[in-house]
Design an enzyme around this catalytic site. Structure first.
Site, PDB file in Angstrom:
ATOM      1  N   ALA A  66     -59.798 -32.438   8.043  1.00 27.50           N
ATOM      2  CA  ALA A  66     -59.817 -31.120   8.780  1.00 27.50           C
ATOM      3  C   ALA A  66     -61.268 -30.488   8.291  1.00 27.50           C
ATOM      4  O   ALA A  66     -61.951 -30.811   7.882  1.00 27.50           O
ATOM      5  CB  ALA A  66     -59.051 -30.102   8.019  1.00 27.50           C
ATOM      6  N   GLY A 109     -57.519 -35.053   7.076  1.00 26.73           N
ATOM      7  CA  GLY A 109     -55.861 -34.126   7.984  1.00 26.73           C
ATOM      8  C   GLY A 109     -56.530 -35.336   8.759  1.00 26.73           C
ATOM      9  O   GLY A 109     -56.011 -36.060   9.970  1.00 26.73           O
ATOM     10  N   GLU A 112     -53.380 -37.908   7.959  1.00 33.01           N
ATOM     11  CA  GLU A 112     -52.198 -37.491   8.226  1.00 33.01           C
ATOM     12  C   GLU A 112     -52.116 -37.079   9.284  1.00 33.01           C
ATOM     13  O   GLU A 112     -51.409 -37.526   9.737  1.00 33.01           O
ATOM     14  CB  GLU A 112     -52.625 -36.362   7.245  1.00 33.01           C
ATOM     15  CG  GLU A 112     -52.441 -35.919   6.038  1.00 33.01           C
ATOM     16  CD  GLU A 112     -53.135 -34.670   5.527  1.00 33.01           C
ATOM     17  OE1 GLU A 112     -54.035 -33.645   6.126  1.00 33.01           O
ATOM     18  OE2 GLU A 112     -52.530 -33.937   4.957  1.00 33.01           O
ATOM     19  N   GLU A 132     -58.533 -34.773  -0.513  1.00 40.04           N
ATOM     20  CA  GLU A 132     -59.087 -33.306  -0.804  1.00 40.04           C
ATOM     21  C   GLU A 132     -59.492 -32.849  -1.872  1.00 40.04           C
ATOM     22  O   GLU A 132     -59.288 -31.551  -2.365  1.00 40.04           O
ATOM     23  CB  GLU A 132     -57.624 -32.958   0.033  1.00 40.04           C
ATOM     24  CG  GLU A 132     -57.951 -32.947   1.475  1.00 40.04           C
ATOM     25  CD  GLU A 132     -56.344 -34.233   1.121  1.00 40.04           C
ATOM     26  OE1 GLU A 132     -56.883 -35.399   1.223  1.00 40.04           O
ATOM     27  OE2 GLU A 132     -56.204 -33.863   2.758  1.00 40.04           O
TER      28      GLU A 132
END
Ligand code: CO8
Length: 258
Positions: A66, A109, A112, A132
């Site tokens: 992200a 992300g 993911e 993260e």
């Protein structure tokens, strides 16, 4: 084709291709990119000519997570009211199979996003991780759940608690990756897999994907019951008649999605 700011979109044969395209930020997933990815997937979902989708990045990065610069100063109320992460539901709602073609970094992300795909084909250079924890947060796009289901608790805890990366071989051994291929073959292999899927009976493909997904979400006897009914229901399709007749007549089937 629609033009987007952060992705490139094209159709080749029966395959829709999305290339993440924020090279300066290693394809970091900002709000625009996540929205555009959802829009592109919805467009492919509505396009009868497309039977499967390939999602890829650059040689250096599938996606490095992200977008940290976008999140850095946000408060709880900011992310709660904006439902940060909620925009992925548009991609997840698309039923046509997604093939991730992963080269380089697939972190946070980005990892993911790969986990949200149905097949993950990785180049030998791919690196997967959930860093993260190093930022003072935890995975928020399904990583603690999908990664754990894919690789088991021991490996998921290791990756999520230490933030370390694993290479393509370890990712394949662990069950996160479907196949590892040389970098120069990555797109070719991913397109060939997607093209193959797109050539089968679409009803059978969607039913197969749905049934495998049920395996993640229910117990064995309920899953087997779901599979049996889905299997039986495909005998209502013309494609089943065609597929079996073609085998008996020793010819290639011509599926018509009926
Ligand atoms: N966000 C924003 N920018 C990024 C990101 C990112 N995730 N990753 C890389 N970039 C940028 C860098 O800032 C740099 O920009 P600039 O040139 O302007 O300085 C550019 O991309 C190139 O990166 P590097 O110079 O760092 O390249 P290196 O080859 O030295 O390193 C790495 C590559 C190791 C991938 C390194 O860039 C890195 O560690 N990136 C961050 C990885 C990371 O921590 N990802 C997890 C992000 S958090 C996340 O994904 C949470 C998801 C769930 C949130 C849900 C909320 C509800």
């Amino acid at each position: 084709d629609a033009t987007y700011e952060t992705i490139l979109v094209e159709t080749r044969g029966g395959v829709g291709i999305v290339t993440l395209n924020r090279p300066k930020a290693l394809n970091a997933l900002n709000a625009t990119l996540i929205r555009e990815l959802g829009e592109a997937l919805e467009a492919f979902e509505g396009d009868d000519a497309v039977g499967a989708v390939v999602i890829t990045g650059s040689e250096k990065a599938f996606a490095a997570g992200a977008d940290i610069t976008e999140m850095a100063t946000k408060s709880f109320t900011d992310v709660y009211l904006a439902d940060l992460g909620g925009a992925w539901s548009r991609l997840l709602a698309c039923r046509k199979p997604r093939v991730a073609a992963v080269s380089g970094y697939a972190l946070g992300g980005g990892a993911e996003l790969a986990q949200m795909c149905d097949l993950v084909i990785a180049s030998e250079t791919a690196k997967f991780g959930q860093p993260e924890i190093t930022l003072g947060i935890i995975p928020g796009f399904g990583g603690t759940q999908r990664l754990t289901r894919a690789v088991g608790k021991a490996k998921a805890m290791d990756l999520i608690l230490t933030g370390r990366m694993m290479d393509a071989q370890e990712a394949e051994r662990s069950g996160l990756v479907s196949r590892v291929v040389p970098g120069e073959k990555l797109l070719e292999e991913a397109l060939a897999a997607a093209e193959k899927i797109a050539g089968f009976s679409r009803a059978a493909v969607l039913a197969a994907k749905e049934a495998v997904e049920v395996a993640h979400e229910t117990g064995l006897s309920e899953g087997v019951r779901f599979e049996k009914r889905a299997f039986q229901s495909l005998f209502a399709t013309e494609d089943q008649k065609e597929g079996m007749a073609a085998f008996v007549e020793k010819r290639k089937p011509a599926f018509r999605n009926r």
